[in-house]
Design an enzyme around this catalytic site. Structure first.
Site, mmCIF file in Angstrom:
data_model
loop_
_atom_site.group_PDB
_atom_site.id
_atom_site.type_symbol
_atom_site.label_atom_id
_atom_site.label_comp_id
_atom_site.label_asym_id
_atom_site.label_seq_id
_atom_site.Cartn_x
_atom_site.Cartn_y
_atom_site.Cartn_z
ATOM 1 N N ASP A 193 -2.098 11.285 36.076
ATOM 2 C CA ASP A 193 -1.134 12.089 35.307
ATOM 3 C C ASP A 193 -0.671 11.331 34.062
ATOM 4 O O ASP A 193 -0.590 10.101 34.070
ATOM 5 C CB ASP A 193 0.060 12.416 36.206
ATOM 6 C CG ASP A 193 0.876 13.593 35.670
ATOM 7 O OD1 ASP A 193 0.419 14.244 34.710
ATOM 8 O OD2 ASP A 193 1.954 13.841 36.207
ATOM 9 N N LEU A 225 -20.296 2.679 45.867
ATOM 10 C CA LEU A 225 -19.024 3.416 45.872
ATOM 11 C C LEU A 225 -19.250 4.920 46.051
ATOM 12 O O LEU A 225 -20.111 5.509 45.407
ATOM 13 C CB LEU A 225 -18.319 3.171 44.522
ATOM 14 C CG LEU A 225 -17.030 3.951 44.292
ATOM 15 C CD1 LEU A 225 -15.891 3.424 45.167
ATOM 16 C CD2 LEU A 225 -16.624 3.899 42.816
ATOM 17 N N HIS A 276 -6.711 13.443 27.196
ATOM 18 C CA HIS A 276 -7.699 13.610 28.271
ATOM 19 C C HIS A 276 -8.954 12.769 27.986
ATOM 20 O O HIS A 276 -9.532 12.197 28.908
ATOM 21 C CB HIS A 276 -8.068 15.091 28.426
ATOM 22 C CG HIS A 276 -6.910 15.949 28.873
ATOM 23 N ND1 HIS A 276 -6.088 15.599 29.921
ATOM 24 C CD2 HIS A 276 -6.423 17.131 28.404
ATOM 25 C CE1 HIS A 276 -5.148 16.529 30.086
ATOM 26 N NE2 HIS A 276 -5.334 17.470 29.172
HETATM 27 C C1 FPP Z 1 -2.949 15.209 33.938
HETATM 28 O O1 FPP Z 1 -2.328 14.819 32.735
HETATM 29 C C2 FPP Z 1 -4.399 15.145 33.798
HETATM 30 C C3 FPP Z 1 -5.244 16.205 33.979
HETATM 31 C C4 FPP Z 1 -4.793 17.555 34.372
HETATM 32 C C5 FPP Z 1 -6.692 16.084 33.769
HETATM 33 C C6 FPP Z 1 -7.310 14.779 34.200
HETATM 34 C C7 FPP Z 1 -8.632 14.715 33.586
HETATM 35 C C8 FPP Z 1 -9.196 13.595 33.085
HETATM 36 C C9 FPP Z 1 -8.620 12.235 33.210
HETATM 37 C C10 FPP Z 1 -10.485 13.679 32.363
HETATM 38 C C11 FPP Z 1 -11.664 14.177 33.129
HETATM 39 C C12 FPP Z 1 -11.933 13.516 34.417
HETATM 40 C C13 FPP Z 1 -13.128 13.039 34.837
HETATM 41 C C14 FPP Z 1 -13.269 12.652 36.258
HETATM 42 C C15 FPP Z 1 -14.292 12.872 33.958
HETATM 43 P P1 FPP Z 1 -1.366 15.867 32.030
HETATM 44 O O2 FPP Z 1 -2.179 16.648 31.055
HETATM 45 O O3 FPP Z 1 -0.660 16.669 33.044
HETATM 46 O O4 FPP Z 1 -0.385 14.897 31.286
HETATM 47 P P2 FPP Z 1 1.173 15.166 30.993
HETATM 48 O O5 FPP Z 1 1.852 15.238 32.319
HETATM 49 O O6 FPP Z 1 1.565 13.963 30.203
HETATM 50 O O7 FPP Z 1 1.244 16.439 30.195
#
Ligand code: FPP
Length: 273
Positions: free
Chosen positions: A43, A154, A60
């Site tokens: 997050d 892994l 992201h």
């Molecule tokens: C949460 O941060 C993150 C996500 C909903 C997406 C996670 C995806 C990635 C790290 C990239 C793709 C993953 C892989 C495995 C290749 P948020 O957007 O909720 O952040 P915020 O809380 O600061 O708004």
């Protein structure tokens, strides 16, 4: 009624149903300093980008770099399983542009990384409701799983369109279908059987759960599987979660006494015996 330590420790399914020698397994689970299975809610990407006056998708993208780092760190340390929450069943509620860009990022990351993962003996799988990924992304997921299926390094599970409630529901539905088909009696349904129908049933349960980004909740991730998992929350935003931040999480895990419902005295007795 006097219960033996083995019967008290029943909820630890791995030791209970699959491996027989409960005392030995249980003692090693209690004193393990390195988690076998780490599960992460990544997050904070959006806030990371916002602080830099960048669009959320830049966060992201930076998050993908952090994914690379954690995969490398887990492989290097001999951690057996890493489960990452990439997209929840609730994330569809985000603005359509962000959802579309996230899907593109998943696809491009998969295409770019799969060969490297395979060369590094990583076994990749996706968990979640795959019905939403009928097109190219779904095909690429299946191809990546087939390519890396026999790898012995892994085990990397990526949760996409995943929800813990969905997981328990799909297990219940599959069990109900078996009962309806006469393959199973309703009375035979117990916790072990439910567990065997959940995602990740063949893997050890998570030992360590990490959530970055400052929120302290599990957000419908692996609800059943986290029952005895050590929880670790950090304010670090996911793109900043580097080796040092991971070491801090591992050190916190190593400092905890896991009890699986036992008393501290029982744990000490098992560890010394
Ligand atoms: C949460 O941060 C993150 C996500 C909903 C997406 C996670 C995806 C990635 C790290 C990239 C793709 C993953 C892989 C495995 C290749 P948020 O957007 O909720 O952040 P915020 O809380 O600061 O708004």
């Amino acid at each position: 009624m006097v219960r033996s330590i083995e019967s008290i420790t029943e909820p630890h399914y791995q030791s209970m149903s699959k491996h027989g020698a409960q005392g030995t397994i249980q003692a090693s689970a209690l004193s393990r300093k390195l988690p076998r299975h780490v599960a992460i809610i990544m997050d904070g990407n959006g806030r990371w980008a916002k602080r830099r006056f960048m669009p959320r998708i830049a966060g992201h993208r930076a998050g993908v770099e952090a994914v690379r780092g954690i995969v490398r760190a887990c492989a290097r340390k001999g951690i057996e399983v890493l489960t990452l929450f990439a997209f929840s069943s609730e994330n569809w509620r985000r603005p359509p542009e962000e959802v579309g860009l996230l899907m593109e990022l998943l696809l491009s990351s998969l295409q770019r990384e799969v060969t490297k993962l395979h060369e590094n003996d990583v076994c990749l799988r996706f968990i979640g409701d795959r019905s939403a990924f009928a097109g190219t992304l779904g095909e690429k997921m299946a191809e990546a799983e087939a390519l890396t299926r026999d790898n012995r390094g892994l085990k990397l599970a990526i949760a996409v369109n995943y929800g813990g409630r969905w997981d328990i529901t799909q297990a219940a539905r599959r069990l109900a279908l078996k009962v309806a088909a006469g393959e199973l009696s309703a009375e035979a349904i117990d916790e072990v059987l439910v567990q065997e129908h959940l995602c990740l049933a063949d893997l050890p349960e998570p030992d360590l759960f990490i959530r970055t980004g400052g929120e302290q909740r599990v957000s419908n991730f692996l609800l059943w599987q986290l029952a005895y998992t050590e929880l670790y929350f950090t304010d670090t935003l996911w793109p900043d979660f580097d080796d040092q931040a991971f070491e801090a999480a591992l050190a916190s895990f190593a400092s905890r006494q896991r009890r699986f419902g036992l008393t501290g005295e029982q744990v000490e007795q098992l560890q010394s015996g």
